[in-house]
Design a protein around this motif. Structure first.
Motif, PDB file in Angstrom:
ATOM      1  N   SER A 171      12.805  38.239  19.632  1.00  0.00           N
ATOM      2  CA  SER A 171      12.318  37.237  18.933  1.00  0.00           C
ATOM      3  C   SER A 171      10.845  37.287  18.858  1.00  0.00           C
ATOM      4  O   SER A 171      10.133  37.681  19.602  1.00  0.00           O
ATOM      5  CB  SER A 171      12.648  35.799  19.466  1.00  0.00           C
ATOM      6  N   CYS A 199       8.942  32.926  25.362  1.00  0.00           N
ATOM      7  CA  CYS A 199       9.543  33.180  24.203  1.00  0.00           C
ATOM      8  C   CYS A 199      10.482  31.599  23.753  1.00  0.00           C
ATOM      9  O   CYS A 199      11.127  31.418  24.791  1.00  0.00           O
ATOM     10  CB  CYS A 199      10.605  34.351  24.302  1.00  0.00           C
ATOM     11  N   CYS A 206      14.756  32.645  23.823  1.00  0.00           N
ATOM     12  CA  CYS A 206      15.414  32.545  25.151  1.00  0.00           C
ATOM     13  C   CYS A 206      14.593  32.330  26.399  1.00  0.00           C
ATOM     14  O   CYS A 206      15.058  32.385  27.546  1.00  0.00           O
ATOM     15  CB  CYS A 206      15.642  34.483  25.307  1.00  0.00           C
TER      16      CYS A 206
END
Ligand SMILES: [Zn+2]
Length: 435
Positions: free
Chosen positions: A9, A47, A50
């Motif tokens: 991501s 992030c 996650c």
């Protein structure tokens, strides 16, 4: 753009920016003091997909670990911790009964501080250690050690040569590898299909709650909650089955994982690991799944599965810095002396971030003779043998390895002979009178 190394991501939020610092284990020899010293940005981000907290991999482990200064056996409490772990693991997995048939691999086995207890019990084992000098010390101590980094190819090679491992131990290394997915696949390659992987790593919950920002350094690429660790394990085909909370490094987690096939459903961090599994499997401790769910709940309550848990951290780090600097400056103004104790890697994050140089801290001492006569990276504070403290009788001793607080308050109690006091910078500045 920096992308999350676990899920890819691009949604990365800043947690704390500590400026630029040199690698924290690059202690300088005297003849390096007139040479330039590279510094690398140290910016922790998380992030928001996650929730793996991470810093960019600017220094590769190959650069860090070929000649490593850290010998685990120099810490008394660490050696004791390893002995207790081996006792527990041998009991839990009944490795004694198997003897020579059992096989234990430790990744990042350092100087053999842990595996020597397996050797003593007649259990077949192998260390995998990337540092040439540290691995050589392990072999001298009778611990079979392969000089290598773990990746899927190394894992497969070891499995082909020695057979699958009943237990793979990876203590204090899961943060040190930028290729977390490749490393996890390497663990999976080593471990038997019904075997166990045991990992100890610092707990991000403690780091955040107790202002342990100095444990952020270039050698630590990621910082785990149990939730994000479960996701990382799943990326290599391992499922989290059990977790223990440990006091080491100011708060660590010991993760017990198994190949997904043996453990049932992998935990994705949101659903407690394989709660629906029929019955316990060999080596699974009672209450394992409940323990995992309990820690996941605590992390969630601390806001670590959303941005709210991370937003205050930067301001609290700034306060630790102001408090420590104020103390050092005021002590200097009063004509009082402050010297350091310990030259751990984390101390160098603290010293560099605070901008503490020999005018405020003329020297620090360390038990590791490798560091004597060297200087702390960036701040260039001389490192001397511990005896220097009793020779100089300083007013204050600033303790840099604050995680060994109980052990060090005892070990350094002799400073009371001249009215000296100990100073701990983290979780917040405290001045301790010892008796
Ligand atoms: Zn991610």
């Amino acid at each position: 753009m920096t992308r999350c190394r676990l899920c890819g991501s691009a949604a990365m939020a800043s947690v704390v920016d500590l400026g630029a610092t040199p690698p924290c284990e690059s202690f300088l020899a005297a003849d390096q003091l007139d040479q330039p010293e590279p510094a690398y940005p140290l910016h922790l981000r998380v992030c928001t997909d996650c929730w793996l907290a991470q810093i960019p991999p600017l220094i590769t482990p190959e650069e860090t670990f070929t000649q490593y200064a850290y010998f685990s056996s120099y810490s008394t409490s660490w050696v004791e911790h390893a002995r207790a772990f081996v006792d527990g693991a041998v009991r839990r997995l009944e490795l004694d009964a198997a003897g020579e048939d059992a096989f234990v691999v430790e990744v990042a086995s350092n100087d053999g501080y842990l595996l020597r207890h397996m050797v003593d019990r007649g259990i077949r084992c192998l260390g995998i250690e990337p540092s040439v000098n540290v691995g050589a010390a392990a072999r001298e101590a009778g611990v079979p050690t392969l000089t290598a980094f773990l990746d899927p190819a190394t894992g497969a090679r070891v499995r082909a040569e020695h057979g699958p491992a009943d237990l793979v131990v990876a203590n204090n290394v899961y943060a040190h590898i930028p290729d977390v997915v490749g490393f996890t696949r390497g663990l999976r390659a080593l471990v038997a299909d019904d075997g166990w992987v045991s990992i100890e790593v610092q707990h991000l919950l403690s780091l955040i709650e107790q202002n342990q920002y100095d444990t952020i350094y270039h050698e630590h690429f990621q910082y785990y909650t149990v939730a994000s660790a479960a996701r990382a394990l799943a990326s290599g085909g391992l499922a989290l089955v059990d977790v223990e909370l440990l006091p080491t490094h100011g708060g660590s987690i010991r993760l017990w994982a198994r190949p997904v096939e043996a453990a049932g459903e992998p935990s994705d961090g949101t659903s407690p690991a394989a709660a629906a599994l029929p019955g316990r499997t060999r080596g699974e401790a009672p209450g394992a799944r409940e323990r995992v769910a309990g820690v996941l709940d605590r992390e969630k309550a601390a806001g670590l599965q959303e941005l709210s848990g991370y937003t205050e951290f930067s301001a609290r780090v700034a306060k630790v810095r102001r408090d420590l600097l104020r103390f050092l400056i005021e002590a200097a103004e009063r004509g009082e002396t402050v010297v350091g104790y310990g030259a751990p890697g984390k101390g160098n994050t603290l010293l560099n971030h605070c901008g503490i140089r020999p005018d405020l801290l003329p020297y620090t001492v360390d038990r590791n003779p490798y560091k004597h006569g060297r200087f702390t990276p960036g701040t260039r504070i001389p490192i001397l043998p511990p005896e220097q403290i009793s020779a100089d009788r300083p007013d204050y001793v600033l303790v840099l390895p604050w995680n060994l607080r109980a052990e060090l308050v005892e070990q350094l109690s002799f400073v009371h002979e001249w009215g000296g006091r100990l100073v701990f910078p983290i979780p917040e500045l405290s001045i301790v009178e010892v008796k």
